[in-house]
Design an enzyme around this catalytic site. Structure first.
Site, PDB file in Angstrom:
ATOM      1  N   SER A 226       0.828  -1.197   0.000  1.00  9.06           N
ATOM      2  CA  SER A 226       0.000   0.000   0.000  1.00  9.06           C
ATOM      3  C   SER A 226       0.860   1.244   0.000  1.00  9.06           C
ATOM      4  O   SER A 226       1.923   1.287   0.615  1.00  9.06           O
ATOM      5  CB  SER A 226      -0.914  -0.015   1.221  1.00  9.06           C
ATOM      6  OG  SER A 226      -1.093   1.274   1.734  1.00  9.06           O
ATOM      7  N   LYS A 227       0.376   2.246  -0.697  1.00 20.02           N
ATOM      8  CA  LYS A 227       1.166   3.465  -0.777  1.00 20.02           C
ATOM      9  C   LYS A 227       1.226   4.189   0.566  1.00 20.02           C
ATOM     10  O   LYS A 227       2.126   4.953   0.830  1.00 20.02           O
ATOM     11  CB  LYS A 227       0.566   4.382  -1.827  1.00 20.02           C
ATOM     12  CG  LYS A 227      -0.905   4.642  -1.543  1.00 20.02           C
ATOM     13  CD  LYS A 227      -1.567   5.593  -2.465  1.00 20.02           C
ATOM     14  CE  LYS A 227      -3.064   5.549  -2.139  1.00 20.02           C
ATOM     15  NZ  LYS A 227      -3.871   6.483  -2.813  1.00 20.02           N
ATOM     16  N   ARG A 228       0.250   3.906   1.412  1.00 21.59           N
ATOM     17  CA  ARG A 228       0.183   4.651   2.669  1.00 21.59           C
ATOM     18  C   ARG A 228       1.241   4.239   3.678  1.00 21.59           C
ATOM     19  O   ARG A 228       1.533   4.971   4.596  1.00 21.59           O
ATOM     20  CB  ARG A 228      -1.202   4.493   3.296  1.00 21.59           C
ATOM     21  CG  ARG A 228      -2.270   5.207   2.494  1.00 21.59           C
ATOM     22  CD  ARG A 228      -3.643   5.053   3.094  1.00 21.59           C
ATOM     23  NE  ARG A 228      -4.664   5.206   2.056  1.00 21.59           N
ATOM     24  CZ  ARG A 228      -5.209   4.194   1.420  1.00 21.59           C
ATOM     25  NH1 ARG A 228      -4.848   2.955   1.704  1.00 21.59           N
ATOM     26  NH2 ARG A 228      -6.105   4.396   0.489  1.00 21.59           N
TER      27      ARG A 228
END
Length: 521
Positions: A252-254
């Site tokens: 995930s980019k987060r």
RNA sequence: GUCCCUAUCGUCUAGCCUGGUCUAGGACACCACCCUUUCAAGGUGGCGACACGGGUUCGAAUCCCGUUAGGGACGCCA
């Protein structure tokens, strides 16, 4: 006819996990001589779709994943943007209601929430009471008069099981009771993903829905829509997701901060950042990191290498074949050989593929890549002069496999800067010029010999260095490293004799003189 | 919490469907040595896995059941 699709949301960047999904779709279509559709899921988009889509399409083009229908190129099932297809979705919702397969519902979020909590408290599965279901137009008017706003929900079965024969997972069965009456149309009339995706896939005649595993649990409600409308179900194939470095969590980019702490991932990021910095790219970690395709494009990776790596993330032909040309992947790709377990992203392995592909390229091709980086970083004029091209060629040739990614050529900036502008690593100077007893004196006398050598080529230089070290009673390494630091400013680099030849006698002597002067000061 | 999915070296995986040829193969990474002018590359060698427990069977990584662990989904997001 096989028709597959990939439906990115315009988020401004192309995620590596998404690319893997797209690749499998593309390969499956190509393998069967079918079509690959690129549809845009922009139902929930408020910002500038075009700007947010551009990097994604650029990423696809760079990777060589061409689409037969969809964004920008159109096709027989246009429009391919969900935002432009709302009328069609509403039409389908109407039909669903008419068929009694969906209903208008006027429950408020709070009422739903309390039902949900009650169920949870009693430890049973939440099943909506349908208390605010509007059977007739009169019902609707009554609710609306009371100030309520209605949505449309699917009227899912509450008994029996939903059966899905997934091409990768096999038979998956779930109880219908476990499913909720999902909302397909909001109070404002806009339609939601679970409906839109089914309508699009049906209208666009998608034969195989190949998507990430996280969608497996939305499949029953989508199957319900197909069945409710009497539409033929496509084949489904749920891919394992790409997991984050060193774990099985979904990438995930987060969680970028965390990935950066992974040594391999962090090292790749640092390496890319150094290159981006020299190119003057204004990059934020959110848009420029090893989870984003642009990162690879900007730092000089080869699309073939990235694709080859991604292919093997969840798919294998046999126990030995690692390298696949585009035609080979198309020829061999089957869903049957897709793995079921998640595969974690391994930055080192990706670089290993890159390195392998890079070394397979001719010096000319590698030089052409390197030149792009030299130009953009201002180390050579744009367009590069013939002499700059020649020097780049010789540097690339001498550097050999040390240049793994295009941007690595910037490590050899010392061959392109003005002699006076050369920066020397203080640690290296200390270690090889200042600390060893007699190093300066030796360098000074070696400088005179270098002035005499004829011809000034690698073989002569080697002879001279060997003879000199022997006469001085020191190891050849000590002499070589002293000259290396004086001339290139670094303690590491490719062969010194080649380095000196590339620079030429004049510039070599000038740099030695500069170094001697700097050390004396 | 509920439902679903998954489980072979650190990582990606082959083998599993169609039990024996598996003292489990390959690659990346790692370690050592060789080569060497630093850094790479190359050469040689090494470390290293069938999650656990039951069953079925002459025989199980492979089939069945359970456990455990990990993950995903439970939105008027996609």
């Amino acid at each position: 006819p096989v028709r597959t699709r990939f439906a990115p949301s315009p988020t401004g960047y192309l995620h590596i996990g998404g690319v893997r999904t797209a690749l499998f779709n593309w390969l499956y279509a190509r393998h069967h001589g079918g079509q690959f559709v690129l549809r845009i899921d922009d139902t929930d988009q408020e910002r500038n779709v075009e700007a947010a889509l551009a990097p994604i399409l650029a990423g696809f083009r760079w990777l060589g994943l061409d689409w037969d229908e969809g964004a920008e190129i159109g096709g027989p099932h246009a429009p391919y943007y969900q935002s432009a297809r709302q009328d069609r979705y509403r039409e389908v919702v109407r039909e669903l209601v008419e068929r009694g397969q969906a209903y208008h519902d006027f429950a408020t979020a709070e009422e739903l929430q309390s039902e949900r909590q009650e169920a949870e408290k009693e430890g049973r599965r939440f099943v909506y009471s349908r208390r605010f279901l509007a059977e007739t137009d009169t019902d609707r008017q009554r609710f609306e008069a009371a100030g309520r706003r209605g949505v449309v929900r699917l009227k899912l079965p509450r008994e029996g099981r939903c059966r899905l024969d997934d091409r990768i997972r096999g038979v998956v069965e779930v109880d219908w009771v476990g499913e909720q009456d999902h909302v397909v149309q909001r109070a404002d009339g806009s339609c939601l993903y679970n409906l839109a995706t089914v309508v699009d896939d049906h209208d666009m005649e998608i034969s195989h829905v190949i998507r990430a595993e996280e969608h497996l649990s939305n499949t029953p409600r989508q199957l319900f829509v197909y069945d409710a409308l009497g539409w033929e179900r496509p084949e489904f194939a749920h891919l394992p997701f790409v997991a984050e470095p060193g774990s099985k969590n979904k990438l995930s980019k987060r969680k970028l901060e965390r990935y950066l702490k992974n040594p391999d991932f962090g090292a790749l990021y640092e390496r890319g950042s150094r290159i981006a910095e020299r190119l003057g790219l204004a990059m934020t970690p959110e848009s420029f990191n090893p989870v984003v395709v642009d990162f690879y494009r900007e730092t000089g990776f080869l699309p073939e290498a990235v694709v080859n790596y991604l292919l093997l993330l969840g798919w294998a032909l046999d126990d030995r074949t690692e390298n696949f040309s585009r035609d080979e992947m198309i020829g061999h790709f089957t869903l049957e050989r897709v793995n079921r377990a998640p595969a974690s992203f391994d930055a080192k392995r990706l670089v290993a593929f890159q390195s392998r592909y890079m070394q397979a390229l001719s010096v000319e091709r590698r030089t052409a890549m390197a030149l792009g980086f030299l130009e953009r970083s201002g180390l050579v004029p744009t367009p590069a002069s013939p002499s700059a091209r020649e020097r780049a060629l010789r540097v690339v040739e001498a550097a050999g496999d040390r240049i793994e990614i295009g941007g690595d050529v910037i490590d050899y900036d010392d061959f392109f800067v003005e002699d006076g502008a050369l920066k020397r690593d203080p640690t290296a100077v200390e270690r090889w010029l200042i600390k060893p007893v007699g190093a300066i004196v030796r360098l000074r006398s070696l400088r005179e010999r270098l002035a005499q050598i004829d011809p000034f080529d690698a073989a002569s230089l080697e002879r001279e260095f060997v003879a000199f070290a022997e006469a001085e009673g020191v190891k050849i390494g000590a002499v070589v490293q002293a000259v290396r630091v004086a001339v290139t400013g670094k303690a590491i680099g490719f062969g010194l004799y080649e380095s000196l030849v590339i620079l030429g006698r004049e510039r070599t002597l000038r740099r030695v003189d500069d170094a001697l002067a700097a050390v004396a000061a």
